[in-house]
Write a protein that holds these residues in place. Structure first.
Motif, PDB file in Angstrom:
ATOM      1  N   GLY A 185      34.210 -18.104  19.003  1.00 48.76           N
ATOM      2  CA  GLY A 185      33.285 -19.008  19.659  1.00 48.76           C
ATOM      3  C   GLY A 185      32.482 -19.812  18.649  1.00 48.76           C
ATOM      4  O   GLY A 185      32.406 -19.469  17.467  1.00 48.76           O
ATOM      5  N   GLY A 186      31.869 -20.899  19.123  1.00 51.39           N
ATOM      6  CA  GLY A 186      31.048 -21.730  18.256  1.00 51.39           C
ATOM      7  C   GLY A 186      31.850 -22.261  17.085  1.00 51.39           C
ATOM      8  O   GLY A 186      32.923 -22.831  17.259  1.00 51.39           O
ATOM      9  N   SER A 187      31.325 -22.073  15.874  1.00 52.73           N
ATOM     10  CA  SER A 187      32.024 -22.526  14.674  1.00 52.73           C
ATOM     11  C   SER A 187      32.712 -21.368  13.959  1.00 52.73           C
ATOM     12  O   SER A 187      33.078 -21.477  12.788  1.00 52.73           O
ATOM     13  CB  SER A 187      31.041 -23.214  13.714  1.00 52.73           C
ATOM     14  OG  SER A 187      29.990 -22.327  13.381  1.00 52.73           O
ATOM     15  N   GLY A 188      32.918 -20.251  14.678  1.00 53.63           N
ATOM     16  CA  GLY A 188      33.483 -19.060  14.067  1.00 53.63           C
ATOM     17  C   GLY A 188      34.996 -19.040  14.016  1.00 53.63           C
ATOM     18  O   GLY A 188      35.675 -19.527  14.915  1.00 53.63           O
ATOM     19  N   TYR A 189      35.512 -18.436  12.948  1.00 54.26           N
ATOM     20  CA  TYR A 189      36.943 -18.212  12.760  1.00 54.26           C
ATOM     21  C   TYR A 189      37.138 -16.780  12.269  1.00 54.26           C
ATOM     22  O   TYR A 189      36.197 -16.125  11.822  1.00 54.26           O
ATOM     23  CB  TYR A 189      37.530 -19.185  11.726  1.00 54.26           C
ATOM     24  CG  TYR A 189      37.575 -20.617  12.184  1.00 54.26           C
ATOM     25  CD1 TYR A 189      38.735 -21.163  12.723  1.00 54.26           C
ATOM     26  CD2 TYR A 189      36.449 -21.438  12.078  1.00 54.26           C
ATOM     27  CE1 TYR A 189      38.777 -22.487  13.150  1.00 54.26           C
ATOM     28  CE2 TYR A 189      36.486 -22.755  12.505  1.00 54.26           C
ATOM     29  CZ  TYR A 189      37.647 -23.279  13.040  1.00 54.26           C
ATOM     30  OH  TYR A 189      37.688 -24.584  13.466  1.00 54.26           O
ATOM     31  N   THR A 190      38.365 -16.309  12.338  1.00 54.41           N
ATOM     32  CA  THR A 190      38.671 -14.970  11.835  1.00 54.41           C
ATOM     33  C   THR A 190      40.017 -14.988  11.132  1.00 54.41           C
ATOM     34  O   THR A 190      40.793 -15.945  11.272  1.00 54.41           O
ATOM     35  CB  THR A 190      38.697 -13.946  12.992  1.00 54.41           C
ATOM     36  OG1 THR A 190      38.831 -12.628  12.455  1.00 54.41           O
ATOM     37  CG2 THR A 190      39.856 -14.211  13.953  1.00 54.41           C
ATOM     38  N   HIS A 191      40.297 -13.918  10.370  1.00 59.63           N
ATOM     39  CA  HIS A 191      41.558 -13.773   9.653  1.00 59.63           C
ATOM     40  C   HIS A 191      42.445 -12.755  10.365  1.00 59.63           C
ATOM     41  O   HIS A 191      41.963 -11.931  11.136  1.00 59.63           O
ATOM     42  CB  HIS A 191      41.317 -13.285   8.225  1.00 59.63           C
ATOM     43  CG  HIS A 191      40.587 -14.266   7.368  1.00 59.63           C
ATOM     44  ND1 HIS A 191      41.218 -15.251   6.655  1.00 59.63           N
ATOM     45  CD2 HIS A 191      39.260 -14.412   7.107  1.00 59.63           C
ATOM     46  CE1 HIS A 191      40.329 -15.955   5.986  1.00 59.63           C
ATOM     47  NE2 HIS A 191      39.128 -15.471   6.245  1.00 59.63           N
ATOM     48  N   THR A 192      43.748 -12.806  10.060  1.00 64.24           N
ATOM     49  CA  THR A 192      44.679 -11.807  10.594  1.00 64.24           C
ATOM     50  C   THR A 192      45.093 -10.816   9.511  1.00 64.24           C
ATOM     51  O   THR A 192      46.163 -10.216   9.596  1.00 64.24           O
ATOM     52  CB  THR A 192      45.933 -12.483  11.175  1.00 64.24           C
ATOM     53  OG1 THR A 192      46.578 -13.244  10.140  1.00 64.24           O
ATOM     54  CG2 THR A 192      45.581 -13.398  12.326  1.00 64.24           C
ATOM     55  N   ARG A 193      44.257 -10.636   8.493  1.00 67.21           N
ATOM     56  CA  ARG A 193      44.623  -9.755   7.389  1.00 67.21           C
ATOM     57  C   ARG A 193      44.531  -8.286   7.768  1.00 67.21           C
ATOM     58  O   ARG A 193      45.268  -7.451   7.246  1.00 67.21           O
ATOM     59  CB  ARG A 193      43.710 -10.019   6.194  1.00 67.21           C
ATOM     60  CG  ARG A 193      43.877 -11.402   5.593  1.00 67.21           C
ATOM     61  CD  ARG A 193      42.792 -11.680   4.587  1.00 67.21           C
ATOM     62  NE  ARG A 193      42.869 -13.040   4.083  1.00 67.21           N
ATOM     63  CZ  ARG A 193      41.845 -13.674   3.525  1.00 67.21           C
ATOM     64  NH1 ARG A 193      40.677 -13.063   3.406  1.00 67.21           N
ATOM     65  NH2 ARG A 193      41.975 -14.901   3.088  1.00 67.21           N
ATOM     66  N   GLU A 194      43.591  -7.932   8.645  1.00 67.70           N
ATOM     67  CA  GLU A 194      43.424  -6.538   9.038  1.00 67.70           C
ATOM     68  C   GLU A 194      44.403  -6.214  10.162  1.00 67.70           C
ATOM     69  O   GLU A 194      44.311  -6.774  11.252  1.00 67.70           O
ATOM     70  CB  GLU A 194      41.983  -6.294   9.501  1.00 67.70           C
ATOM     71  CG  GLU A 194      40.942  -6.517   8.416  1.00 67.70           C
ATOM     72  CD  GLU A 194      41.103  -5.555   7.251  1.00 67.70           C
ATOM     73  OE1 GLU A 194      41.500  -4.393   7.506  1.00 67.70           O
ATOM     74  OE2 GLU A 194      40.853  -5.958   6.103  1.00 67.70           O
ATOM     75  N   VAL A 195      45.337  -5.325   9.903  1.00 65.88           N
ATOM     76  CA  VAL A 195      46.414  -5.034  10.853  1.00 65.88           C
ATOM     77  C   VAL A 195      46.507  -3.530  11.079  1.00 65.88           C
ATOM     78  O   VAL A 195      46.371  -2.743  10.147  1.00 65.88           O
ATOM     79  CB  VAL A 195      47.772  -5.550  10.312  1.00 65.88           C
ATOM     80  CG1 VAL A 195      48.897  -5.222  11.286  1.00 65.88           C
ATOM     81  CG2 VAL A 195      47.698  -7.053  10.047  1.00 65.88           C
ATOM     82  N   PHE A 196      46.700  -3.130  12.344  1.00 69.34           N
ATOM     83  CA  PHE A 196      47.041  -1.739  12.638  1.00 69.34           C
ATOM     84  C   PHE A 196      48.178  -1.737  13.643  1.00 69.34           C
ATOM     85  O   PHE A 196      48.430  -2.733  14.320  1.00 69.34           O
ATOM     86  CB  PHE A 196      45.828  -0.961  13.166  1.00 69.34           C
ATOM     87  CG  PHE A 196      45.331  -1.389  14.521  1.00 69.34           C
ATOM     88  CD1 PHE A 196      45.752  -0.746  15.675  1.00 69.34           C
ATOM     89  CD2 PHE A 196      44.431  -2.439  14.628  1.00 69.34           C
ATOM     90  CE1 PHE A 196      45.306  -1.144  16.915  1.00 69.34           C
ATOM     91  CE2 PHE A 196      43.961  -2.836  15.879  1.00 69.34           C
ATOM     92  CZ  PHE A 196      44.396  -2.186  17.026  1.00 69.34           C
ATOM     93  N   GLU A 197      48.889  -0.625  13.721  1.00 65.93           N
ATOM     94  CA  GLU A 197      50.064  -0.539  14.575  1.00 65.93           C
ATOM     95  C   GLU A 197      49.941   0.598  15.566  1.00 65.93           C
ATOM     96  O   GLU A 197      49.328   1.619  15.272  1.00 65.93           O
ATOM     97  CB  GLU A 197      51.332  -0.348  13.732  1.00 65.93           C
ATOM     98  CG  GLU A 197      51.621  -1.500  12.777  1.00 65.93           C
ATOM     99  CD  GLU A 197      52.896  -1.304  12.000  1.00 65.93           C
ATOM    100  OE1 GLU A 197      53.589  -0.278  12.224  1.00 65.93           O
ATOM    101  OE2 GLU A 197      53.209  -2.149  11.154  1.00 65.93           O
ATOM    102  N   MET A 198      50.520   0.406  16.748  1.00 59.43           N
ATOM    103  CA  MET A 198      50.622   1.438  17.752  1.00 59.43           C
ATOM    104  C   MET A 198      51.992   1.374  18.383  1.00 59.43           C
ATOM    105  O   MET A 198      52.438   0.284  18.761  1.00 59.43           O
ATOM    106  CB  MET A 198      49.553   1.274  18.836  1.00 59.43           C
ATOM    107  CG  MET A 198      48.127   1.511  18.370  1.00 59.43           C
ATOM    108  SD  MET A 198      46.931   1.575  19.744  1.00 59.43           S
ATOM    109  CE  MET A 198      47.006  -0.136  20.311  1.00 59.43           C
TER     110      MET A 198
END
Length: 203
Positions: A185-198
């Motif tokens: 939201g707003g001016s926020g962004y995120t990375h996809t570096r943190e990964v977990f598996e199920m």
């Protein structure tokens, strides 16, 4: 807390939706006008919706004054587009291309974004994009139909360019190497570096 969406203004609804439905992938879309001017713009109302046929969906709103955005106009006119995924290293360039430039001005040129030719469609590709989908227009659906404020672009994938550098030893995409960004939201962004598996349950 209850939020009555039937009583919200469009801006209020947008703010709640974009702050909660996260992270959203970003479609960095290149297109060409009838006159041959290239256009490049990011959209975060974007998703894959079908694998048979392989199809992506990009939702494009209108300008504040009700005009069609150049991407929508170009795709309707030519029936072609290229959809790129955006890496952390391309975040600044992607953000620069979101500026509302005058009609007929190329974001590639104005923002100094390098391009390379596509293989099967006329719009250029973003140089260095790890994944680029060359697409033909399947259909455009106005929404709501009686008084459209958005247009849904159904883009059928013809060809994908995948950088070998983002693949693991099995030839599959490694999300850490891909290193995409997503929209908050707003001016926020995120990375996809943190990964977990199920593993999916086997019943």
């Amino acid at each position: 807390m209850l939020i009555d969406f039937t009583r919200l203004t469009p801006l209020e609804a947008y703010r709640w939706l974009t702050a909660t439905v996260t992270p959203r992938p970003i479609a960095w879309v290149s297109s060409l006008s009838r006159e041959g001017v290239s256009n490049l713009a990011p959209f975060s109302f974007f998703q894959v919706i079908s694998d048979e046929p392989p199809t992506l969906l990009v939702n494009i709103g209108l300008h504040d004054d009700g005009r069609l955005k150049d991407t929508l106009r170009n795709v309707q006119d030519t029936g072609e587009l290229v959809i790129h995924l955006v890496t952390a290293s391309q975040a600044e360039a992607m953000n620069a291309s979101s500026a509302s430039l005058p009609h007929g001005v190329s974001e590639f040129e104005a923002c100094g974004i390098a391009s390379v030719p596509a293989e099967r469609v006329a719009p250029p590709r973003v140089a260095g994009a790890p994944v680029a989908f060359e697409c033909s227009l399947a259909e455009v659906q106005p929404y709501p139909r009686d008084n459209p404020s958005n247009y849904l672009i159904f883009a059928r994938i013809l060809l994908a360019h995948v950088d070998p550098e983002i693949l693991d030893e099995r030839g599959r995409v490694d999300p850490r190497k891909l290193d995409l960004i997503g929209r908050l939201g707003g001016s926020g962004y995120t990375h996809t570096r943190e990964v977990f598996e199920m593993a999916r349950p086997q019943l």
